[in-house]
Design an enzyme around this catalytic site. Sequence first.
Site, PDB file in Angstrom:
ATOM      1  N   ASP A 292     -27.706  13.673  15.093  1.00 44.94           N
ATOM      2  CA  ASP A 292     -26.794  12.581  15.221  1.00 44.94           C
ATOM      3  C   ASP A 292     -27.043  12.165  16.915  1.00 44.94           C
ATOM      4  OD1 ASP A 292     -25.452  10.403  14.987  1.00 44.94           O
ATOM      5  OD2 ASP A 292     -23.337  12.223  14.674  1.00 44.94           O
TER       6      ASP A 292
ATOM      7  N   ASP B 164     -29.099   6.292  12.939  1.00 41.72           N
ATOM      8  CA  ASP B 164     -29.634   7.328  14.111  1.00 41.72           C
ATOM      9  C   ASP B 164     -28.960   8.299  13.070  1.00 41.72           C
ATOM     10  OD1 ASP B 164     -26.381   5.939  13.741  1.00 41.72           O
ATOM     11  OD2 ASP B 164     -25.873   7.360  14.541  1.00 41.72           O
ATOM     12  N   GLU B 165     -28.893   9.032  12.244  1.00 36.92           N
ATOM     13  CA  GLU B 165     -28.545  10.275  11.411  1.00 36.92           C
ATOM     14  C   GLU B 165     -29.675  10.657  10.275  1.00 36.92           C
ATOM     15  OE1 GLU B 165     -24.473  12.917  10.365  1.00 36.92           O
ATOM     16  OE2 GLU B 165     -24.708   9.749  10.283  1.00 36.92           O
TER      17      GLU B 165
END
Length: 357
Positions: free
Chosen positions: A12, A107-108
């Site tokens: 993350d 983003d994860e």
Amino acid sequence: MTGTQRKIIHIDCDCFYASVETRDDPSLRGKPVAVGGRAETRGVIATCNYEARRFGVRSAMATSQAIKRCPGLILLPPRFDAYRAASRQIHAIYRDFTELIEPLSLDEAYLDVTNAPHFQNSATRMALAIRDRIRAEVGITASAGIAANKFIAKVASDWNKPDGQFVVRPHEADAFVAALPVGKLFGVGKVTAAKLNELGAQSCADLRDWPLEKLTRHFGRFGQRLYELCRGHDERPVSNDQPRKSLSVETTYVQDLRDLDACRIELQALIADFRERLARAKDAPLPYKAFVKIRFDDFSHTTVECISTHPADEVWQALLTEGWARQRRPVRLLGVGVRFEEEKALLRQLELFQSTP
């Protein structure tokens, strides 16, 4: 834990949008920065950096409220092209370690490195190497959680944020999960957590004392999931072929919609926009449910849904009427959409429990 032990990494990125902005404009470093919509257009904060968080600014907060808490907040409009470019770089790094990647957002992601040969198959060292490369090649930081399943890995990735990582080894998993507050369980939001607390369950250890019958009586089919998660059991595979779960459109209004009649007029325009979007989504499966989302002027919100495979306009209008009646207040946001057949039953059940009455 059951079955063959897997090695799962949850990555993350830290304050992703804001981190890309400060990377591209170093003069912003050390200052409170947020990315989001303008206060005068009823915007909300998409993300903010840790300097802003010290003032109490949070994601999904109304921009007007964020500026009151942090008068010096530097508010930037989103640059999605820049964020997508950074995301592509990050995913290219992931693919150097494994092909089993399940993106959750730009983003994860989850990575299954069970059979990856790198670093003598050490998931901890692979996570460190991935984070080092993100820092060096993308110019931002990321945090990681390492565990034998997705649930524990995701919780662990938040343990040493920002720019850190945490590993929960298989023999540590039982004690780690037992100590977690029930609000850390996958899919448990504020409403469900509050209900569990009221019923006497503060931690996962407390919840383990509940028989399955009690959990299903209070939470329906989601009770089975709670029974498993509070024991650290999560057999969900890391899948890079995720079906579309829902499709929707929504609008935040510059001026509140004062009454139900005003909402009905605006909803009709949203329905038209939604039908155009659905027509363009050629890969969309058959709808399973129709829903309407409402956020009121006091920022409370509710979602109303019903089973409908071919919803007519009247279906959404009826849902709007039901939802508006729950608060009978001016409305700042409306949304309309459908959920598809592939969506997991437990998540559909959970959303019903977490609707704001």
